[in-house]
Design a protein around this motif. Structure first.
Motif, PDB file in Angstrom:
ATOM      1  N   GLN A 160      35.645 -58.546 -30.266  1.00 19.49           N
ATOM      2  CA  GLN A 160      35.701 -57.097 -30.524  1.00 19.49           C
ATOM      3  C   GLN A 160      36.103 -56.350 -29.237  1.00 19.49           C
ATOM      4  O   GLN A 160      36.918 -55.431 -29.261  1.00 19.49           O
ATOM      5  CB  GLN A 160      34.303 -56.658 -31.014  1.00 19.49           C
ATOM      6  N   GLU A 170      32.033 -46.946 -34.350  1.00 15.18           N
ATOM      7  CA  GLU A 170      33.339 -47.009 -35.019  1.00 15.18           C
ATOM      8  C   GLU A 170      33.609 -45.767 -35.867  1.00 15.18           C
ATOM      9  O   GLU A 170      34.743 -45.302 -35.948  1.00 15.18           O
ATOM     10  CB  GLU A 170      33.455 -48.280 -35.863  1.00 15.18           C
ATOM     11  N   GLU A 221      38.087 -51.997 -39.245  1.00 18.61           N
ATOM     12  CA  GLU A 221      36.962 -52.134 -38.309  1.00 18.61           C
ATOM     13  C   GLU A 221      35.643 -51.722 -38.967  1.00 18.61           C
ATOM     14  O   GLU A 221      34.631 -52.394 -38.813  1.00 18.61           O
ATOM     15  CB  GLU A 221      37.204 -51.270 -37.072  1.00 18.61           C
ATOM     16  N   GLU A 240      39.451 -54.001 -28.523  1.00 18.51           N
ATOM     17  CA  GLU A 240      39.429 -52.619 -28.021  1.00 18.51           C
ATOM     18  C   GLU A 240      40.310 -52.478 -26.784  1.00 18.51           C
ATOM     19  O   GLU A 240      40.974 -51.460 -26.596  1.00 18.51           O
ATOM     20  CB  GLU A 240      37.995 -52.178 -27.701  1.00 18.51           C
ATOM     21  N   GLU A 299      38.883 -46.042 -25.864  1.00 15.65           N
ATOM     22  CA  GLU A 299      39.089 -47.436 -26.277  1.00 15.65           C
ATOM     23  C   GLU A 299      38.530 -48.388 -25.209  1.00 15.65           C
ATOM     24  O   GLU A 299      37.915 -49.399 -25.533  1.00 15.65           O
ATOM     25  CB  GLU A 299      40.576 -47.722 -26.515  1.00 15.65           C
ATOM     26  N   GLN A 318      41.116 -48.602 -38.214  1.00 14.80           N
ATOM     27  CA  GLN A 318      39.737 -48.113 -38.309  1.00 14.80           C
ATOM     28  C   GLN A 318      39.124 -48.461 -39.666  1.00 14.80           C
ATOM     29  O   GLN A 318      37.928 -48.741 -39.747  1.00 14.80           O
ATOM     30  CB  GLN A 318      39.681 -46.598 -38.068  1.00 14.80           C
ATOM     31  N   HIS A 370      43.667 -52.111 -28.015  1.00 16.95           N
ATOM     32  CA  HIS A 370      43.920 -50.752 -28.521  1.00 16.95           C
ATOM     33  C   HIS A 370      44.257 -49.807 -27.364  1.00 16.95           C
ATOM     34  O   HIS A 370      45.206 -49.023 -27.445  1.00 16.95           O
ATOM     35  CB  HIS A 370      42.686 -50.190 -29.247  1.00 16.95           C
ATOM     36  N   VAL A 397      34.811 -43.246 -33.504  1.00 20.04           N
ATOM     37  CA  VAL A 397      36.197 -43.506 -33.101  1.00 20.04           C
ATOM     38  C   VAL A 397      37.156 -43.080 -34.229  1.00 20.04           C
ATOM     39  O   VAL A 397      38.212 -42.496 -33.973  1.00 20.04           O
ATOM     40  CB  VAL A 397      36.410 -44.986 -32.703  1.00 20.04           C
TER      41      VAL A 397
HETATM   42 FE1  FEO Z   1      39.605 -49.138 -31.149  1.00 16.24          FE
HETATM   43 FE2  FEO Z   1      37.155 -50.071 -32.709  1.00 16.24          FE
HETATM   44  O1  FEO Z   1      38.394 -48.761 -32.395  1.00 16.24           O
END
Ligand code: FEO
Length: 169
Positions: free
Chosen positions: A46, A94, A130, A50, A17, A127, A53, A97
């Motif tokens: 963005q 993404e 995103e 992150e 992250e 996700q 996150h 991820v």
């Molecule tokens: Fe934290 Fe964009 O995934």
């Protein structure tokens, strides 16, 4: 209490992250110098998301009596050939991820770690959002093609994005 395996996997996700945050900050810097301040702002929001996150997992590891171990964050790329290429890399990143989150959730389910499974479900939904948000930007960019005036209009639209952390539970 987290198992050692789960703790290690969550620590790896914290690193992923924070790398994502670093990658989007590099993209923001790229747009900043490239004369697209709206895209730069979108990427900065963005990057903040992150970071949030990473911190969310950081908090969870502590909450579960685990130990956070921070590792080096790899250097992100600095240059991209076009605006479309930048957003295509966001989409690719993404998707990667999403795969990492799915693997984490599979591990939690395998270990019967219900608390971690429930915690990770927030990330599964995140996700989906995103990937949808970057897909929407890419569709517009592809429609625009080489039309500079439309690109500047889109830049203005993307510059409206502000990161607002979700309310604490
Ligand atoms: Fe934290 Fe964009 O995934």
């Amino acid at each position: 209490m987290l198992s050692k395996k789960m703790e290690k996997a969550l620590n790896e996700q914290i690193n992923a992250e924070f790398y994502s945050s670093y990658l989007y900050l590099a993209m923001s810097a790229h747009f900043e110098t490239g004369g697209l301040p709206g895209c730069a702002r979108w990427m900065q929001a963005q990057a903040q998301e992150e970071w949030f996150h990473g911190m969310k997992i950081y908090g969870f590891v502590h909450e579960r009596g685990g130990r956070v171990g921070l590792k080096a964050i790899a250097a992100p790329p600095a240059d991209w050939a076009s605006t479309v290429e930048v957003f295509e890399q966001v989409r690719e990143h993404e998707r990667k991820v999403t795969g990492l989150i799915n693997s984490l959730l599979s591990l939690a389910l395998k270990e019967n770690d219900h608390a971690t499974s429930i915690f990770l479900q927030w990330f599964v939904s995140e996700q989906v959002e995103e990937e949808a948000s970057v897909d929407a930007v890419l569709s517009k960019l592809k429609l625009i093609g080489k039309e500079n005036s439309s690109l500047f209009a889109l830049d203005g639209e993307l510059g409206q994005r502000v990161f607002t952390p979700p309310p604490a539970k």
